[in-house]
Design an enzyme around this catalytic site. Structure first.
Site, PDB file in Angstrom:
ATOM      1  CE  LYS A  18      -1.596   2.663   3.033  1.00  0.00           C
ATOM      2  NZ  LYS A  18      -1.295   3.904   2.272  1.00  0.00           N
ATOM      3  CD  GLU A  42      12.465   4.175   8.869  1.00  0.00           C
ATOM      4  OE1 GLU A  42      12.449   5.065   9.763  1.00  0.00           O
ATOM      5  OE2 GLU A  42      12.463   4.389   7.658  1.00  0.00           O
ATOM      6  CB  CYS A  61      12.305   9.391   9.692  1.00  0.00           C
ATOM      7  SG  CYS A  61      13.004   8.088   8.724  1.00  0.00           S
ATOM      8  CD  GLU A  73       9.999  12.821  12.158  1.00  0.00           C
ATOM      9  OE1 GLU A  73       8.850  12.378  12.360  1.00  0.00           O
ATOM     10  OE2 GLU A  73      10.909  12.156  11.635  1.00  0.00           O
TER      11      GLU A  73
HETATM   12  C1  SIN Z   1      12.926   7.914   5.753  1.00  0.00           C
HETATM   13  O1  SIN Z   1      12.946   9.128   5.840  1.00  0.00           O
HETATM   14  O2  SIN Z   1      11.944   7.270   6.116  1.00  0.00           O
HETATM   15  C2  SIN Z   1      14.087   7.123   5.196  1.00  0.00           C
HETATM   16  C3  SIN Z   1      15.270   7.920   4.886  1.00  0.00           C
HETATM   17  C4  SIN Z   1      16.400   7.136   4.265  1.00  0.00           C
HETATM   18  O3  SIN Z   1      16.297   5.960   3.927  1.00  0.00           O
HETATM   19  O4  SIN Z   1      17.457   7.742   4.132  1.00  0.00           O
END
Ligand code: SIN
Length: 486
Positions: A177, A253, A287, A384
């Site tokens: 998805k 993640e 992230c 964040e």
């Molecule tokens: C993400 O922001 O979820 C992953 C970033 C990355 O793989 O560098």
């Protein structure tokens, strides 16, 4: 700009099909707010259809040889790179990042396919004597089974290949998805996987604007054996709770709040260059983006001035325009969030060294922004940001720097700039993060285990750990008798 051709339907059991009821949803270009395409909008029944197909395909797919699976991944790697400009244009159009960054993501994303094609033949069990007695221990690896993969909008290709690569290598079937804001790249990649020889039913793709309605019943379905999610911590928590019912194996993640530490002995040129990468890669919509710059008081003013000069020189605009280094943010909510955080920090006493105000629409833009003298309690240090804003705070002692770095529920990544190897290694043992960049602003690498601790997630993606997320270990205890004893 006309977008490159891409499928816009659901992909179930090896066929492009309309959603039940024929619903469609629009995908927008965040730089212009124009509609790029109308995409089939999966309903709950489509989720079930996709899972049915994945379950039917699992038996045969799980029995294919590792070489067959590795060859498909290798072909997909080459075919993706052969279409790099097509993928990159599509990605820039639907996600907003500059074309050069989209190209870099295609390379990064394709590399997961090559990595797992090479890792697949190395998956092996063990055979060893039990430490006491005559039993032998044999372990074998099995695909965990049908997996639901939920991917975010910020890396529309790489977050999909980081999950699909190991799932294919391990012999799992999948339902993907993709994020509703950026489904086009994933749909183009699905077509490539079919052309690379992936059998019908192994990968099923269901974009939807009703994620809860569609994935909820799938997660409760005991035929689903694995859930891998990349996205926000609140949604991750919800999915973990839903997964409890069937004790579903989960990989999560989730969000980050990365500290970027600059010590008095750091090479400031390297620290500024690293800060630009850690902050501005993907426009800060990552992230692993540096979220808090924690700088020794003795170098803070100089670091702030140099970072402001570097970020202030970045050209902002539509990602397909030459020379642009910062594209649009994903949507109006992203701009509103960044605006709220910056305005609150300024009200708390922070000073704006560059940027700080969103331009007029159309387009969801926010300029590169550096905030100096951010007070320790300011909200921007807790949330964040997910945008091109660098808040700077100062410290006096190493202990204070570590306390500031760890003062968060997140633990995805930290960046440390120092010339002292002893300090770097000891920080590596004390900072609460799954990944630590030492004198570098980039930790993402298909060969490295990507993932966080605390509320940043569960499990690892990429590297050798990444394939384990899609494998079960089964142990056979074998009683061995000594033939000479009779
Ligand atoms: C993400 O922001 O979820 C992953 C970033 C990355 O793989 O560098």
């Amino acid at each position: 700009m006309t977008r490159p051709y891409t499928p816009t339907q659901l992909y179930i059991d090896g066929r492009w099909v309309d959603a039940t009821g024929g619903a469609l949803f629009p995908v927008h270009d965040p730089a212009t707010e124009e509609v790029l395409a109308q995409v089939s909008d999966a309903a709950a029944d489509d989720g079930t259809r996709a899972l049915d197909a994945a379950v039917r395909a699992q038996g045969d797919w799980g029995r294919t040889t590792v070489r067959e699976r590795a060859d498909i991944l290798r072909r997909a790697y080459e075919m993706t790179l052969a279409r790099i400009d097509e993928f990159a244009t599509l990605m820039t159009l639907e996600m907003g990042k500059p074309f050069a960054e989209s190209r870099a993501e295609v390379v990064y994303g394709a590399e997961f396919l090559r990595w797992f094609s090479e890792l697949a033949p190395q998956v092996a069990g063990r055979y060893l004597p039990a430490p006491v007695g005559s039993n032998r221990i044999l372990t074998v690896k099995r695909p965990v089974g049908p997996a639901l993969l939920i991917t975010p909008w910020n890396f529309p290709l790489a977050m999909a290949t980081r999950k699909i690569g190991p799932a294919v290598a391990a012999g799992c079937t999948m339902v993907l998805k993709p994020a509703e804001l950026t489904p086009l790249t994933a749909l183009l990649f699905t077509q490539v996987m079919g052309e690379a020889g992936l059998p019908a039913g192994v990968l099923n793709v269901i974009p939807t604007t009703r994620p809860g309605e569609v994935t909820g019943p799938m997660i409760k379905d005991r035929r689903l054996r694995k859930l891998s999610f990349t996205g926000s911590t609140p949604v991750g928590k919800l999915l973990i709770a839903q997964s409890a019912d069937t004790v579903l194996r989960v990989s999560m993640e989730l969000g980050g709040n990365a500290p970027f530490l600059v010590f008095a002995d750091a090479d400031l040129d390297a620290a500024v260059a690293g800060a630009v990468v850690a902050k501005m890669r993907n426009g800060g919509e990552s992230c692993v983006a540096a979220n808090r710059f924690i700088v020794h008081r003795s170098v803070a003013d100089e670091f702030a001035a140099r970072l402001a000069a570097a970020l202030g020189a970045i050209e902002m605009g539509p990602g397909l325009r030459d020379g642009v280094g910062l594209g649009a943010l994903i949507d109006d909510r992203a701009v509103a969030k960044v605006t709220r955080l910056v305005d609150a920090a300024v009200a708390d006493g922070a000073t704006v060294l560059t940027g700080g105000t969103a331009p007029e629409r159309p387009g969801f833009f926010y300029p590169p922004t550096v905030l100096g003298q951010v007070p320790a309690g300011s909200g921007i240090l807790r949330e964040e940001i997910f945008g091109p804003v660098a808040p700077i705070v100062t410290f006096d002692t190493d202990a204070e720097a570590i306390a500031l770095a760890n003062d968060t529920d997140f633990g995805l990544v930290a960046y440390v700039f120092t010339r002292d190897i002893n300090r770097a290694l000891s920080l590596g043992e004390r900072i609460e993060a799954g990944m630590i960049g030492v004198n570098t602003g980039l930790v993402s690498n298909p060969a490295a285990p990507f993932g966080g601790i605390k509320q940043s997630g569960l499990g690892r993606e990429g590297s050798v750990e990444g394939i384990e997320e899609y494998l079960e270990t089964v142990y056979m205890g074998i009683h061995l008798t000594d033939p000479d004893a009779e």
